[in-house]
Scaffold this active site. Sequence first.
Site, short mmCIF file in Angstrom:
data_model
loop_
_atom_site.label_atom_id
_atom_site.label_comp_id
_atom_site.label_asym_id
_atom_site.label_seq_id
_atom_site.Cartn_x
_atom_site.Cartn_y
_atom_site.Cartn_z
N GLU A 1 5.65 -3.26 0.58
CA GLU A 1 5.56 -3.13 -0.88
C GLU A 1 4.84 -1.82 -1.15
OE1 GLU A 1 6.73 -5.11 -3.31
OE2 GLU A 1 7.53 -6.70 -2.04
N CYS B 1 0.70 -0.17 -9.22
CA CYS B 1 1.87 0.40 -8.55
C CYS B 1 3.05 0.53 -9.50
CB CYS B 1 2.25 -0.45 -7.35
SG CYS B 1 2.55 -2.15 -7.77
N GLY C 1 0.84 -1.20 0.00
CA GLY C 1 0.00 0.00 0.00
C GLY C 1 0.86 1.24 0.00
N VAL D 1 0.91 4.71 5.45
CA VAL D 1 0.46 3.58 6.27
C VAL D 1 1.63 2.60 6.48
CG1 VAL D 1 -1.18 1.67 6.44
CG2 VAL D 1 -1.94 3.87 5.54
N GLY D 2 2.52 2.52 5.50
CA GLY D 2 3.71 1.67 5.66
C GLY D 2 4.47 2.04 6.94
P1 NAD Z 1 -5.47 0.95 0.80
O1 NAD Z 1 -6.10 2.27 1.11
O2 NAD Z 1 -6.34 -0.20 0.42
O3 NAD Z 1 -4.56 0.59 2.05
C1 NAD Z 1 -3.79 -0.58 2.09
C2 NAD Z 1 -4.15 -1.38 3.33
O4 NAD Z 1 -3.79 -0.64 4.48
C3 NAD Z 1 -5.63 -1.69 3.44
O5 NAD Z 1 -5.79 -3.04 3.79
C4 NAD Z 1 -6.11 -0.75 4.52
O6 NAD Z 1 -7.19 -1.26 5.27
C5 NAD Z 1 -4.89 -0.58 5.39
N1 NAD Z 1 -4.85 0.70 6.08
C6 NAD Z 1 -5.23 1.89 5.58
N2 NAD Z 1 -5.03 2.87 6.50
C7 NAD Z 1 -4.51 2.27 7.60
C8 NAD Z 1 -4.06 2.73 8.89
N3 NAD Z 1 -4.12 4.02 9.22
N4 NAD Z 1 -3.57 1.82 9.75
C9 NAD Z 1 -3.49 0.53 9.42
N5 NAD Z 1 -3.90 0.03 8.22
C10 NAD Z 1 -4.40 0.89 7.33
O7 NAD Z 1 -4.46 1.08 -0.39
P2 NAD Z 1 -3.52 2.30 -0.80
O8 NAD Z 1 -2.51 2.55 0.25
O9 NAD Z 1 -4.32 3.44 -1.31
O10 NAD Z 1 -2.82 1.60 -2.06
C11 NAD Z 1 -2.25 2.33 -3.06
C12 NAD Z 1 -0.75 2.48 -2.83
O11 NAD Z 1 -0.18 1.19 -2.76
C13 NAD Z 1 -0.05 3.18 -3.96
O12 NAD Z 1 0.96 4.00 -3.42
C14 NAD Z 1 0.56 2.04 -4.75
O13 NAD Z 1 1.69 2.40 -5.50
C15 NAD Z 1 0.91 1.08 -3.66
N6 NAD Z 1 0.95 -0.28 -4.17
C16 NAD Z 1 2.13 -0.94 -4.14
C17 NAD Z 1 2.20 -2.21 -4.66
C18 NAD Z 1 3.47 -3.00 -4.66
O14 NAD Z 1 3.40 -4.19 -4.89
N7 NAD Z 1 4.61 -2.39 -4.41
C19 NAD Z 1 1.06 -2.81 -5.21
C20 NAD Z 1 -0.12 -2.10 -5.19
C21 NAD Z 1 -0.18 -0.83 -4.67
#
Ligand code: NAD
Length: 475
Positions: free
Chosen positions: A225, A259, A203, A207-208
């Site tokens: 990731e 991504c 994600g 959040v990471g």
């Molecule tokens: P998202 O909003 O679905 O969040 C990802 C996960 O984190 C979800 O399961 C969500 O419930 C959880 N989450 C959200 N906020 C949280 C918090 N405050 N505390 C704990 N958990 C929480 O997805 P996103 O972040 O919008 O995804 C898009 C991003 O992910 C983009 O930056 C994209 O580049 C990246 N991405 C990376 C890859 C990869 O493989 N490297 C793949 C897909 C997406």
Amino acid sequence: MPTPLSKNPDLAPLPAPAPDETVARLRAAFAAGRTRPLSWRKAQLRSLRALLTERQTEFAAALHADLGKSATEARLTETGFVVHEIDHTLRHLDRWLRPRRVPVPLSLAPARARTVREPLGTVLIISPWNYPSMLALAPLVGALAAGNCAVIKPSELAPATSALLAELLPRALDPEAVAVVEGGVPETTALLEQHFDHIFYTGNGTVGRVVMAAAARRLTPVTLELGGKSPAVVEPGADLATAARRIAWGKFLNAGQSCTAPDYVLAIGEAADGIERHLTDAIREMYGTEPSASADYGRVVNGRHFDRLLGLLDGDGGGRLVTGGEHDRATRYLAPTVLADVDPDAPVMREEIFGPILPIVRVPDLDAAIAFITARDKPLALYGFTASRHSKRRLAAETSSGALAFGVPNAHLTVPGLPFGGVGESGLGRYHGAHSLDTFSHTKAVLDKPLLLDPLRVVYPPHTPWKDRLLRRIL
Ligand code: NAD
């Protein structure tokens, strides 16, 4: 009087177990050795494969409901991708798990040394909405192959796929070892308080950081990731028509919500004019003159992201609209959009776009392109479209990115031998194929020295002159 149906406790859906109960159940299964046998691991992988092929239509319907994905795209980039990952894993798992002998120094002879892989325990997989089944299940393949229990937390922003995973996975897989916990921030926060042996998060980087901070409390290892702005460098000598087709395909797949999608084009010199024209043609070839009517063109995931994307389009320095820009908030449709002569400081160049907007930034030469890339965060992928071997060598040597691909975006994901992951701001750790096994297992060092002889006595105190002379000869 009979109890009304909705009040009948026998018929009401069972409340989801609390996260601590779920994790305790899985940890007990792991401790009992349930997931260790190779036969168990292979059976889980085969069941997952059967689920994905037999229930393909339901996955396609959920992915269409969440993201407007076509059935072909759903099969290629989601279920089919995971099936290939399973096949590759099943083909090589015996070999990957084999203990590896390593040489022992003469000073320690007689002895034998080897490395063995052991599962980590119970792992947490947190996945995002953009490839909501693939990004939950591809890590699960590695987790199961390595002999772990796993909790999956799918994204609440892809609710149809999340519900489908929650319904089907516990039926197809061993429910004592695999659990799906649905929900958003509160549920994920509650999960992050539990004791896991690895956390695999896909994600955004904000959040990471939350995930990594939570993991630090118990020194739990993490894989992150993440994303970022992946550039596509285009040089004038390249076949611009083919380059444009491939960039357009990689960018507008899943309405730009990938991504690894090329985030922007760094066009060198006169390549800027050519690529602009060819991109327009490629978009028309793939999605027709009216992309909103194309069954192959997806939609933006929700209103919040839609508004964010429109904000980027309207930002200062956003350049000249080459094609696209049409939008409809009610259906979350945003046409494949290309912007030219974009200011490097424009809002659209400041954050990951993650939608169907492709800015073209013009730079005078390769030196300027490399300087542009290295002045920013390390991207998840860097793409080069060039006919020059010298330029390829320079891009490889002078830039850093999760992956580097020439001639095609996104496709490096499908090479099972290649690790997938970011570097710096684009992530931490890697997976796919054997790399998933590295992520989800511990490589344990094993040394076996027989007790029969004890030449080690020369290193034990007291350190006499003759022992010291001997030691100097062998160590
Ligand atoms: P998202 O909003 O679905 O969040 C990802 C996960 O984190 C979800 O399961 C969500 O419930 C959880 N989450 C959200 N906020 C949280 C918090 N405050 N505390 C704990 N958990 C929480 O997805 P996103 O972040 O919008 O995804 C898009 C991003 O992910 C983009 O930056 C994209 O580049 C990246 N991405 C990376 C890859 C990869 O493989 N490297 C793949 C897909 C997406």
